[in-house]
Design an enzyme around this catalytic site. Structure first.
Site, short mmCIF file in Angstrom:
data_model
loop_
_atom_site.label_atom_id
_atom_site.label_comp_id
_atom_site.label_asym_id
_atom_site.label_seq_id
_atom_site.Cartn_x
_atom_site.Cartn_y
_atom_site.Cartn_z
N HIS A 88 0.80 -1.22 0.00
CA HIS A 88 0.00 0.00 0.00
C HIS A 88 0.84 1.28 0.00
CE1 HIS A 88 -3.64 2.11 -0.02
NE2 HIS A 88 -4.30 1.52 0.96
N ASP A 111 -2.30 1.57 -4.48
CA ASP A 111 -3.55 1.85 -3.78
C ASP A 111 -4.62 0.84 -4.20
OD1 ASP A 111 -2.46 4.06 -2.49
OD2 ASP A 111 -2.92 5.38 -4.18
#
Length: 444
Positions: free
Chosen positions: A416, A420
């Site tokens: 992350h 995303d």
């Protein structure tokens, strides 16, 4: 007869040494060219070293559990040739002792003259329980680094030894913090030193009567460290999708016997999955990246790692290099070759290097899905689950109907920091679409 030094060959980029696991022949044994004579282990893979010549092993120079450098002699052989001659072979790298013999010898007076400036300085002395190379020791003395400070530096060299890079990095951090401390007002109240929290240490596990204690082997310890390190580095997010792979199942059923008869190779589902992943990477190349500090390195090559379970219960990840340049037939042959060599300890270290994205087939164990851990320094990994026949709703021109379909879950774990949910999710959806819409007329 001639003497031949059997050296440890190059094991691929980044591999500088290997540990001797076991010798397959003893001193006095005769071996033939290309016979595997010794098993070795690197931090990448276990493999065998063949001899490039035929002859008799007269002396083993590196024993079991000893570490040998690339290019270092590990045994001496006797081969056919002129008596006393040394056969042509790769040049061994010079040792420190060899280099010293190349240096002109100084007289006693010259040595004393050179020692004068050193004896006049107040050099820090270190106890014998800490090993320092001459260069590292010189830097520590010049910078007045105490022994306590040295013991706090985490070494990355062989057996945890402090390297030049380690001590220079420590000095850089120390020099940065020093001016800030000097600039603090004298009247300011004393501040509590902000030290990083120590790494958590697991409490000792009680061993009950009848419990069996099994020592981790070398490979299991490497896997354990890599998995913990990845979870520490990358904030993992996992997305899931269920895919209708009925067309894939029909296509493979139609072609597997033809392919095996024609090529002498099994046609599994893995090359189909890899082909779909490659197409999705070409659509979204920012999945095919690595992170270096605050930089994103976009990889040119598409090298797919393939998590493979070994007979001893461990795991290894051979790499399909330049997977985007291979046809389905080429992928099938490469995958079968890597899987076979992985399970039979025939992989070379370079076979496990350079992956830019990884796939794990948890369905091979009957599992529906999993949450795979990202192999560093990649930023994503896909797990494919078991293919199961289930009733599913299909949309037709005459309305919705229920039909028996072959369905499979896929799990996509991604880093992350740079991937995303939108990128991680849409990439997974594209892999899903390529598989669900597989063309039954695809050539193999």
């Amino acid at each position: 007869m001639a003497e031949y030094k059997l050296i440890l060959p190059s094991m691929g980029e980044g591999v500088m040494e290997a540990t001797i696991i076991s010798w397959l022949y003893a001193e006095g044994d005769t071996v033939n060219e290309d016979d595997s004579v010794v098993e070795i282990a690197t931090d990448k893979v276990d493999s065998d070293v063949p001899t490039p010549v035929s002859g008799k092993i007269v002396k083993i120079l590196k024993q079991k559990d000893e570490v040998a450098k690339i290019g270092e002699a590990i045994a001496i052989m006797e081969i056919a040739g002129e008596g006393g001659a040394v056969a042509d072979q790769p040049q061994e790298p010079k040792t420190a002792e060899d280099v010293q013999t190349d240096i002109p010898q100084l007289s006693d007076e010259e040595v004393k003259e050179l020692e004068k400036p050193l004896s006049a300085t107040n050099k820090t002395e270190f106890s014998g329980d800490i090993y320092l190379s001459p260069l590292v020791k010189s830097i520590a003395q010049e910078e007045n680094i105490s022994e306590a400070e040295l013991k706090s530096i985490k070494g990355t060299g062989l057996e945890g030894r402090i390297t030049k890079e380690n001590i220079l990095a420590y000095l850089e951090n120390r020099n940065v913090s020093a001016p800030a401390q000097a600039a603090a007002p004298q009247s300011a109240p004393a501040q509590v030193a902000q030290t990083p929290a120590p790494a958590p240490v697991s409490a000792p596990v009680p061993v009950g009567q009848g419990d069996e204690v099994i020592q981790m082997d070398r490979v299991r310890k490497i896997i354990a460290d890599a998995m913990v390190n990845s979870k520490r580095i990358s904030p993992h997010v996992t997305s899931f999708i269920e895919t209708d792979v009925t067309n894939v199942v029909k296509w493979r059923t139609k072609h597997k016997d033809i392919f095996e008869k024609r090529e002498g190779e099994k046609l599994t589902y893995m090359p189909i999955f890899v082909k779909a992943i490659v197409k999705a990477i070409q659509d979204f190349p920012l999945i095919n990246v690595s992170v270096d500090g605050d930089k994103i390195i976009k990889k040119k090559n598409i090298n797919i790692g393939m998590a493979t379970a070994l007979p001893d219960g461990n795991l290894i990840v051979p790499v399909i290099k330049n997977a985007d340049q291979l046809s389905l037939s080429g992928l099938a042959k490469t995958i079968n070759d890597l899987a076979y060599r992985a399970r039979n300890k025939k992989l070379r270290p370079e076979d496990t290097q350079g992956a830019t994205y990884t796939i794990s087939n948890v369905g091979g164990f009957g599992n529906l899905m999993g949450t795979p851990i990202i192999p560093q320094p990649q930023v994503a990994i896909l797990a494919v689950g078991a293919i199961v026949k289930k009733p599913a709703v299909l949309e037709t021109k005459d309305g919705d109907v229920i039909a028996i379909r072959s369905l499979m879950f896929m799990s996509h774990s991604y880093d992350h920091r740079v991937v995303d949910g939108s990128l991680g999710g849409i990439f997974l959806k594209h892999v899903h679409d390529y598989l669900q819409n597989w063309d039954l007329n695809t050539e193999i």
